[in-house]
Design a protein around this motif. Structure first.
Motif, mmCIF file in Angstrom:
data_model
loop_
_atom_site.group_PDB
_atom_site.id
_atom_site.type_symbol
_atom_site.label_atom_id
_atom_site.label_comp_id
_atom_site.label_asym_id
_atom_site.label_seq_id
_atom_site.Cartn_x
_atom_site.Cartn_y
_atom_site.Cartn_z
ATOM 1 N N SER A 28 0.815 -1.215 0.000
ATOM 2 C CA SER A 28 0.000 0.000 0.000
ATOM 3 C C SER A 28 0.846 1.261 0.000
ATOM 4 O O SER A 28 0.289 2.360 -0.017
ATOM 5 C CB SER A 28 -0.953 -0.015 1.185
ATOM 6 N N CYS A 29 2.171 1.111 0.003
ATOM 7 C CA CYS A 29 3.038 2.287 -0.115
ATOM 8 C C CYS A 29 2.695 3.093 -1.359
ATOM 9 O O CYS A 29 2.693 4.317 -1.337
ATOM 10 C CB CYS A 29 4.496 1.869 -0.209
ATOM 11 N N PHE A 30 2.398 2.371 -2.447
ATOM 12 C CA PHE A 30 2.169 3.064 -3.715
ATOM 13 C C PHE A 30 0.915 3.927 -3.632
ATOM 14 O O PHE A 30 0.920 5.088 -4.043
ATOM 15 C CB PHE A 30 2.055 2.046 -4.850
ATOM 16 N N SER A 31 -0.173 3.352 -3.089
ATOM 17 C CA SER A 31 -1.394 4.154 -3.041
ATOM 18 C C SER A 31 -1.251 5.263 -2.002
ATOM 19 O O SER A 31 -1.896 6.298 -2.109
ATOM 20 C CB SER A 31 -2.612 3.277 -2.757
ATOM 21 N N HIS A 32 -0.388 5.051 -1.008
ATOM 22 C CA HIS A 32 -0.149 6.133 -0.044
ATOM 23 C C HIS A 32 0.629 7.269 -0.708
ATOM 24 O O HIS A 32 0.278 8.434 -0.572
ATOM 25 C CB HIS A 32 0.628 5.606 1.160
ATOM 26 N N LYS A 33 1.659 6.904 -1.455
ATOM 27 C CA LYS A 33 2.505 7.917 -2.101
ATOM 28 C C LYS A 33 1.727 8.714 -3.127
ATOM 29 O O LYS A 33 1.962 9.898 -3.323
ATOM 30 C CB LYS A 33 3.692 7.240 -2.798
ATOM 31 N N ILE A 34 0.772 8.057 -3.802
ATOM 32 C CA ILE A 34 0.044 8.749 -4.849
ATOM 33 C C ILE A 34 -1.065 9.616 -4.261
ATOM 34 O O ILE A 34 -1.665 10.427 -4.951
ATOM 35 C CB ILE A 34 -0.524 7.728 -5.870
ATOM 36 N N VAL A 165 12.766 -0.886 -5.087
ATOM 37 C CA VAL A 165 13.343 -0.660 -6.418
ATOM 38 C C VAL A 165 12.294 -0.045 -7.333
ATOM 39 O O VAL A 165 12.544 0.934 -8.050
ATOM 40 C CB VAL A 165 13.862 -1.995 -7.004
ATOM 41 N N LEU A 166 11.069 -0.610 -7.278
ATOM 42 C CA LEU A 166 9.996 -0.109 -8.137
ATOM 43 C C LEU A 166 9.698 1.357 -7.835
ATOM 44 O O LEU A 166 9.440 2.158 -8.730
ATOM 45 C CB LEU A 166 8.747 -0.966 -7.894
ATOM 46 N N MET A 167 9.772 1.698 -6.567
ATOM 47 C CA MET A 167 9.394 3.051 -6.161
ATOM 48 C C MET A 167 10.473 4.067 -6.514
ATOM 49 O O MET A 167 10.174 5.179 -6.925
ATOM 50 C CB MET A 167 9.131 3.054 -4.651
ATOM 51 N N TYR A 168 11.749 3.698 -6.332
ATOM 52 C CA TYR A 168 12.809 4.701 -6.450
ATOM 53 C C TYR A 168 13.720 4.513 -7.651
ATOM 54 O O TYR A 168 14.589 5.330 -7.902
ATOM 55 C CB TYR A 168 13.636 4.728 -5.162
ATOM 56 N N ARG A 169 13.573 3.428 -8.397
ATOM 57 C CA ARG A 169 14.490 3.212 -9.507
ATOM 58 C C ARG A 169 13.790 3.051 -10.857
ATOM 59 O O ARG A 169 14.418 2.718 -11.840
ATOM 60 C CB ARG A 169 15.361 1.959 -9.243
ATOM 61 N N THR A 170 12.475 3.221 -10.886
ATOM 62 C CA THR A 170 11.782 3.076 -12.174
ATOM 63 C C THR A 170 10.964 4.327 -12.465
ATOM 64 O O THR A 170 10.656 5.114 -11.560
ATOM 65 C CB THR A 170 10.816 1.873 -12.167
ATOM 66 N N SER A 171 10.619 4.495 -13.738
ATOM 67 C CA SER A 171 9.823 5.670 -14.095
ATOM 68 C C SER A 171 8.417 5.555 -13.518
ATOM 69 O O SER A 171 7.784 6.551 -13.177
ATOM 70 C CB SER A 171 9.764 5.815 -15.614
ATOM 71 N N PHE A 172 7.947 4.300 -13.360
ATOM 72 C CA PHE A 172 6.626 4.086 -12.757
ATOM 73 C C PHE A 172 6.590 4.692 -11.351
ATOM 74 O O PHE A 172 5.683 5.460 -11.004
ATOM 75 C CB PHE A 172 6.349 2.581 -12.704
ATOM 76 N N GLY A 173 7.615 4.356 -10.552
ATOM 77 C CA GLY A 173 7.673 4.875 -9.189
ATOM 78 C C GLY A 173 7.819 6.381 -9.182
ATOM 79 O O GLY A 173 7.197 7.082 -8.373
#
Lengths: 302, 363
Positions: A28-34, A165-173
């Motif tokens: 849920s980090c992703f939905s929190h960050k967004i 990695v997904l959050m800080y090393r990709t364009s998606f993140g």
């Protein structure tokens, strides 16, 4: 004293019990960050636990159970997304309705499908088998802590790093973080904000649902009413405290779960369960307090 | 508070549509379990308003809803996310139960003191997250949530190990309630032979007072303003910190009152974890009522009727009481939809399409 806090029993329990919290909070980090407000963790997790048990009971395969759990999380996340993103409903109310609804629906399904109230235990619900890791010799202490867990436990720890990695090393993140900071700026830059919000929400639903699979398929072979019992909120707390950084969230989650694992040892020493069960929640409050101390010098405004 | 006719229309659409969708989905849900929806509805109505006892049950279950609805309305209208109503209710209820059974007092004094003490303890329990927010900048949503769980276990500990533990050792694991409160501490019953008490009127009074404060006083206006636009109210000279603390504490006080009234009015003792989702109910009721204190009374009555009716339905049919819970949640989901925005969006799209057509015709 040392044996209580650093004994293999407590630490192994920490490693084990951290699984659902880690998976849920990292996902849920992703939905929190967004910037999507969502506290329907209990709902997704409870459904995950139920459908994991159901899938495993139907097919005899824990992997299918885990898949069912993930899918149920995705479906519920989609329901949440439709109401919040497309129908402009208040996310808090939707979350609460989903949380309470999940408790009612799973309990109802429990009575309808298996005809029991409370807990359903059956040998037909096949759990994951513990893996024997070949850690020997001088590392026996570590072996006792880290070896002999089911595969979900190891997946959880791998997930933390994958998510980082997904959050800080990709364009998606990068885009997800960008939308969280300023969604209008991101939209101007040509990013389809809604699509990324959906992607983050689906990741969250899938992982929180998947985390529920641990609850019913970790060797208990059962599903019981309100099985999550506040674990979803602990996951929510660790996401919030870690502010969506998967590594920090993971570390915070392990701290909270350590307090939970102490419960097991302390209860066996005769401390009242009611007091030891409070420990994880008190740990959350303590961490929040420590984190807030640097704000104390500022003026007391809200 | 004048409602414009356009707002009223949207409001009607909102509730009518939510009701229709819920009725259809609820019907399917009941049908899927092999029962007739009309039959189920008949038993629900019978259990809710069919007889004096049924009405008493409805009122009894509506009482706590009014208090929690009031506590939530107050907090959320000022932009305070007080999700810890449950914790404040439990701590308040425990104090009321302890004073109720342990301190004999004259009749006219005992009951008010119990309820007042419950309110004050609820208020003190709300003080923790409020201070954490003011001084440590910790989000009150998460602290109140955690304090809910802490309160549940803490009250359980106090009842089992401190209250029952010293009285009867043999039945320690069996009993999980505090001793019954003395007769002097009980709120007189509204309808004899049921558990409906005059506490109901306290709840109504609290809601009416809140409504009057919002309508006729400057403080009420400032409280509302704080929720709508924090920086505006700060610029307008409102001491937001003081206001935040005050509103939070009063919200906790009302939640504590709820605990006190539940114990002295209905249960007569403290049952461990007596109402698992009383706080969440309050949030949903406040939302359905549109954060309007007077509508909270009506919604609470519906909530109470559904609870009383669902019990009757469970007795008479093979349906589970949880079906009604699910239907309630569906209704909440559909009421939460923001129709105003949807309609605006729809009109905008229609206008754009029309404009495009005109452009094409010109070409």
């Amino acid at each position: 004293m040392l044996r209580i806090f650093f004994g293999t029993l407590t630490l192994a329990a920490t490693v084990r019990l951290a699984t659902p919290i880690l998976i849920a909070s990292v996902g849920s980090c992703f939905s929190h960050k967004i910037g999507t407000f969502n506290i329907a963790y209990e709902c997704f997790m409870l459904f995950g636990a139920f459908f994991a048990a159901y899938g495993s009971w139907l097919t005899g395969s824990p992997a299918v159970g885990a898949l069912c759990a993930t899918l149920s999380g995705v479906v519920l996340a989609a329901v949440f997304g439709i109401f919040v993103f497309h129908l402009n409903a208040n996310p808090m109310i939707v979350s609460i309705a989903l949380n309470l609804g999940a408790w009612a629906v799973t309990t109802l399904l429990l009575t309808v499908i298996w005809g029991v109230r409370g807990t359903f235990i059956s040998p037909d619900i096949i759990s994951f088998k513990p893996l024997k890791l070949p850690i020997q010799g001088g590392l026996a202490y570590l072996g006792e802590i880290f070896g002999n867990h089911i595969i979900l436990v190891y997946i959880a720890y791998v997930m933390v790093f994958v998510a980082a990695v997904l959050m800080y090393r990709t364009s998606f993140g990068l885009r997800i973080r960008g939308i969280g900071i300023n969604s209008i700026a991101a939209e101007t830059a040509g990013i389809n904000v809604l699509r990324y919000k959906w992607a983050a929400l689906i990741i969250m639903g899938a992982s929180v649902g998947f985390s529920g699979a641990y609850l019913s398929l970790s060797g208990l072979n059962s599903f019981s009413e309100n099985m999550t019992a506040g674990r979803g909120f602990i996951a929510f707390a660790s996401t919030l405290v870690g502010d969506g950084n998967p590594l920090i969230c993971g570390a915070i989650a392990v701290i909270f779960v350590y307090a939970d694992a102490l419960t097991l040892t302390l209860t066996s020493l005769g401390y009242p369960t009611q007091l030891t069960k409070m420990l994880p929640y008190l740990a959350v409050l303590l961490v929040l307090m420590v984190g807030g101390i640097r704000n104390i010098k500022n003026q007391s405004t809200i | 508070m004048k409602i414009r006719s356009r707002d009223l229309r949207i409001l009607c659409i909102q509730y009518a549509q939510a009701l229709i969708i819920t009725v259809i989905l609820g019907g399917i849900l009941i049908r899927a379990q092999g029962e007739s929806p009309t039959e189920a509805l008949k038993y629900i109505l019978e259990g809710a308003v069919g007889s004096p006892t049924a009405i008493a049950n409805t009122l009894r279950w509506a009482t706590p809803c009014m208090f929690t609805g009031a506590a939530v309305t107050l907090a959320f209208k000022s932009g305070i996310m007080n999700c810890g109503i449950q914790g404040q209710v439990y701590t308040g209820a425990l104090i009321a139960a302890i004073i109720g059974y342990a301190l004999p007092m004259p009749k006219f004094l005992h009951m008010p003191i119990c309820i007042l003490a419950a309110g004050i303890v609820g208020m003190l329990y709300a003080l923790i997250p409020a201070l954490m927010k003011l001084y440590l900048k910790v989000d009150e949503l998460i602290t109140t949530l955690m304090l809910c769980f802490v309160a549940t276990y803490l009250t359980e500990y106090i009842v089992i190990w401190m209250i029952i533990g010293e009285k009867v050792d043999a039945t320690r694991s069996m009993a999980n309630t505090s001793p019954n409160i003395l007769e002097t501490a009980e709120i007189p019953k509204l309808i004899q032979g049921t558990s409906t008490s005059y506490g109901l009127f306290l709840g109504v009074a609290v809601l009416i007072i809140i409504s009057l404060v919002y309508r006729h006083t400057v403080i009420g206006y400032e409280m509302k303003q704080m929720g709508e636009n924090l920086s505006f109210s700060r610029a307008g000279g409102v001491n937001t910190s003081k206001m935040f603390l005050g509103v939070f504490l009063i919200s906790g006080f009302i939640a504590g009152l709820c605990g006190g009234v539940e114990v002295t009015g209905s249960y007569g003792r403290f049952n461990i974890n007596f109402s698992g989702n009383i706080g969440w109910d309050g949030i949903m009721i406040a939302r359905i009522a549109g954060n309007n204190p007077l509508s909270v009374i009506a919604v609470s009555l519906i909530w109470g009727a559904l609870k009383a009716g669902s019990m009757q339905m469970e007795r008479m049919t093979s349906l589970n009481r949880l079906s009604v819970n699910i239907i309630q949640m569906l209704f909440v989901l559909f009421v939460a939809i923001d129709y105003e925005k949807l309609i605006a969006e729809f009109n905008r799209r229609k206008a754009t399409a029309k404009f495009k057509r005109q452009e094409e015709m010109k070409c």
